[in-house]
Scaffold this motif. Structure first.
Motif, PDB file in Angstrom:
ATOM      1  N   CYS A 138       0.849  -1.192   0.000  1.00  0.00           N
ATOM      2  CA  CYS A 138       0.000   0.000   0.000  1.00  0.00           C
ATOM      3  C   CYS A 138       0.887   1.245   0.000  1.00  0.00           C
ATOM      4  CB  CYS A 138      -0.962   0.017   1.176  1.00  0.00           C
ATOM      5  SG  CYS A 138      -0.217   0.169   2.803  1.00  0.00           S
ATOM      6  N   VAL A 139       0.265   2.328  -0.385  1.00  0.00           N
ATOM      7  CA  VAL A 139       0.894   3.648  -0.321  1.00  0.00           C
ATOM      8  C   VAL A 139      -0.034   4.495   0.538  1.00  0.00           C
ATOM      9  CG1 VAL A 139       1.609   5.691  -1.632  1.00  0.00           C
ATOM     10  CG2 VAL A 139       1.925   3.406  -2.623  1.00  0.00           C
ATOM     11  N   VAL A 140       0.544   5.195   1.508  1.00  0.00           N
ATOM     12  CA  VAL A 140      -0.279   6.048   2.369  1.00  0.00           C
ATOM     13  C   VAL A 140       0.104   7.505   2.181  1.00  0.00           C
ATOM     14  CG1 VAL A 140      -0.655   4.250   4.103  1.00  0.00           C
ATOM     15  CG2 VAL A 140       1.242   5.834   4.396  1.00  0.00           C
ATOM     16  N   LYS A 141      -0.901   8.357   2.373  1.00  0.00           N
ATOM     17  CA  LYS A 141      -0.667   9.800   2.412  1.00  0.00           C
ATOM     18  C   LYS A 141      -0.916  10.223   3.849  1.00  0.00           C
ATOM     19  CE  LYS A 141      -2.213  12.601  -0.833  1.00  0.00           C
ATOM     20  NZ  LYS A 141      -3.141  13.489  -1.618  1.00  0.00           N
ATOM     21  N   ASN A 142       0.105  10.847   4.461  1.00  0.00           N
ATOM     22  CA  ASN A 142      -0.060  11.272   5.852  1.00  0.00           C
ATOM     23  C   ASN A 142      -0.655  12.681   5.916  1.00  0.00           C
ATOM     24  OD1 ASN A 142       2.065  13.134   5.563  1.00  0.00           O
ATOM     25  ND2 ASN A 142       3.509  11.952   6.784  1.00  0.00           N
ATOM     26  N   LYS A 143      -0.807  13.211   7.127  1.00  0.00           N
ATOM     27  CA  LYS A 143      -1.472  14.507   7.318  1.00  0.00           C
ATOM     28  C   LYS A 143      -0.713  15.671   6.689  1.00  0.00           C
ATOM     29  CE  LYS A 143       0.461  15.227  11.927  1.00  0.00           C
ATOM     30  NZ  LYS A 143       0.131  15.308  13.350  1.00  0.00           N
ATOM     31  N   HIS A 144       0.556  15.467   6.347  1.00  0.00           N
ATOM     32  CA  HIS A 144       1.355  16.504   5.703  1.00  0.00           C
ATOM     33  C   HIS A 144       1.367  16.368   4.179  1.00  0.00           C
ATOM     34  CE1 HIS A 144       2.838  17.713   9.625  1.00  0.00           C
ATOM     35  NE2 HIS A 144       3.108  16.445   9.875  1.00  0.00           N
ATOM     36  N   GLY A 145       0.681  15.335   3.652  1.00  0.00           N
ATOM     37  CA  GLY A 145       0.651  15.101   2.211  1.00  0.00           C
ATOM     38  C   GLY A 145       1.797  14.230   1.716  1.00  0.00           C
ATOM     39  N   LEU A 161       3.746  10.998   0.708  1.00  0.00           N
ATOM     40  CA  LEU A 161       3.396   9.664   0.229  1.00  0.00           C
ATOM     41  C   LEU A 161       4.469   8.669   0.656  1.00  0.00           C
ATOM     42  CD1 LEU A 161       2.144  10.531  -3.354  1.00  0.00           C
ATOM     43  CD2 LEU A 161       0.751   9.858  -1.381  1.00  0.00           C
ATOM     44  N   ILE A 162       4.034   7.563   1.266  1.00  0.00           N
ATOM     45  CA  ILE A 162       4.951   6.562   1.810  1.00  0.00           C
ATOM     46  C   ILE A 162       4.540   5.183   1.313  1.00  0.00           C
ATOM     47  CG2 ILE A 162       5.850   5.507   3.930  1.00  0.00           C
ATOM     48  CD1 ILE A 162       4.926   8.181   5.334  1.00  0.00           C
ATOM     49  N   GLU A 163       5.491   4.452   0.729  1.00  0.00           N
ATOM     50  CA  GLU A 163       5.259   3.071   0.305  1.00  0.00           C
ATOM     51  C   GLU A 163       5.464   2.149   1.505  1.00  0.00           C
ATOM     52  OE1 GLU A 163       6.857   3.251  -4.282  1.00  0.00           O
ATOM     53  OE2 GLU A 163       8.282   2.717  -2.694  1.00  0.00           O
ATOM     54  N   ASN A 176      16.266  -0.753  -2.521  1.00  0.00           N
ATOM     55  CA  ASN A 176      17.069   0.420  -2.192  1.00  0.00           C
ATOM     56  C   ASN A 176      16.354   1.185  -1.092  1.00  0.00           C
ATOM     57  OD1 ASN A 176      19.077   0.001  -4.183  1.00  0.00           O
ATOM     58  ND2 ASN A 176      17.656   0.761  -5.731  1.00  0.00           N
ATOM     59  N   PRO A 177      16.911   1.174   0.119  1.00  0.00           N
ATOM     60  CA  PRO A 177      16.270   1.900   1.211  1.00  0.00           C
ATOM     61  C   PRO A 177      16.136   3.386   0.881  1.00  0.00           C
ATOM     62  CG  PRO A 177      18.056   0.519   2.029  1.00  0.00           C
ATOM     63  CD  PRO A 177      18.153   0.518   0.531  1.00  0.00           C
ATOM     64  N   ASN A 178      14.996   3.958   1.266  1.00  0.00           N
ATOM     65  CA  ASN A 178      14.811   5.400   1.124  1.00  0.00           C
ATOM     66  C   ASN A 178      13.839   5.874   2.197  1.00  0.00           C
ATOM     67  OD1 ASN A 178      12.002   5.906  -0.113  1.00  0.00           O
ATOM     68  ND2 ASN A 178      12.824   4.277  -1.414  1.00  0.00           N
ATOM     69  N   LYS A 179      13.771   7.166   2.402  1.00  0.00           N
ATOM     70  CA  LYS A 179      12.987   7.748   3.494  1.00  0.00           C
ATOM     71  C   LYS A 179      11.485   7.548   3.323  1.00  0.00           C
ATOM     72  CE  LYS A 179      12.867  12.408   1.524  1.00  0.00           C
ATOM     73  NZ  LYS A 179      11.455  12.381   1.174  1.00  0.00           N
ATOM     74  N   ASP A 180      11.037   7.213   2.134  1.00  0.00           N
ATOM     75  CA  ASP A 180       9.606   7.057   1.868  1.00  0.00           C
ATOM     76  C   ASP A 180       9.204   5.604   1.614  1.00  0.00           C
ATOM     77  OD1 ASP A 180       8.999   9.799   2.166  1.00  0.00           O
ATOM     78  OD2 ASP A 180       9.755  10.191   0.150  1.00  0.00           O
ATOM     79  N   PHE A 181      10.002   4.665   2.109  1.00  0.00           N
ATOM     80  CA  PHE A 181       9.673   3.242   2.009  1.00  0.00           C
ATOM     81  C   PHE A 181       9.839   2.615   3.389  1.00  0.00           C
ATOM     82  CE2 PHE A 181      11.232  -1.181   0.782  1.00  0.00           C
ATOM     83  CZ  PHE A 181       9.955  -1.688   0.646  1.00  0.00           C
ATOM     84  N   PHE A 182       8.761   2.029   3.898  1.00  0.00           N
ATOM     85  CA  PHE A 182       8.749   1.405   5.218  1.00  0.00           C
ATOM     86  C   PHE A 182       8.381  -0.067   5.100  1.00  0.00           C
ATOM     87  CE2 PHE A 182       8.782   5.697   6.490  1.00  0.00           C
ATOM     88  CZ  PHE A 182       8.928   5.802   7.869  1.00  0.00           C
TER      89      PHE A 182
END
Length: 140
Positions: free
Chosen positions: A41-48, A50-52, A75-81
């Protein structure tokens, strides 16, 4: 039902549980039609932002397997959890991919994180409510 079918059912139940939890926490959740890159899934948080998220589910029952395995190189990145979820205890960790990558064992293109006492201690800041908080941070 064989072990592989049971594992697939547990995994899908875990995905739906986590997606429901994310929505109840106020995230907007998008789900891909196909699982091509291990993104559930991809989520959009309260700040807009987008995080995979890749969701890995286990049960903490008899013969508990504490290994959460990513079966591809990433490849690790700040927007992938990576979300590690124990479906029967409802414990959940939202782990930034760079943290997961640092703590996991890398073998044959797989990345395996074993959830032992030491690892649980290192991941305290990403567990349950703290994990949701981490997802809601604004990244610059």
């Amino acid at each position: 039902m064989n072990k592989m079918e049971n594992s697939a059912i547990t995994g899908k139940k875990g995905e739906y549980d986590i997606i429901t939890k994310l929505m109840s926490e106020g995230f907007i959740v998008y789900t891909p039609v196909l699982d091509m890159d291990g993104v559930d899934c991809v989520v959009k948080n309260k700040h807009g932002r987008l995080i995979e998220i890749q969701i890995k589910t286990r049960t903490k029952g008899e013969g508990f397997n504490k290994d959460f395995i990513i079966k591809r190189e990433f490849n690790p990145n700040k927007d992938f959890f990576i979300c590690c979820y124990l479906i029967d205890t409802k414990d959940v960790w939202f782990i930034p991919s760079f943290v997961f990558s640092k703590l996991c064992r890398k073998e044959n293109g797989f990345c395996t994180l074993t959830l032992d006492l030491q690892t649980e201690k290192e991941l305290t800041g990403y567990r349950n409510e703290r994990g949701f908080y981490t997802l809601n941070k604004e990244e610059k």
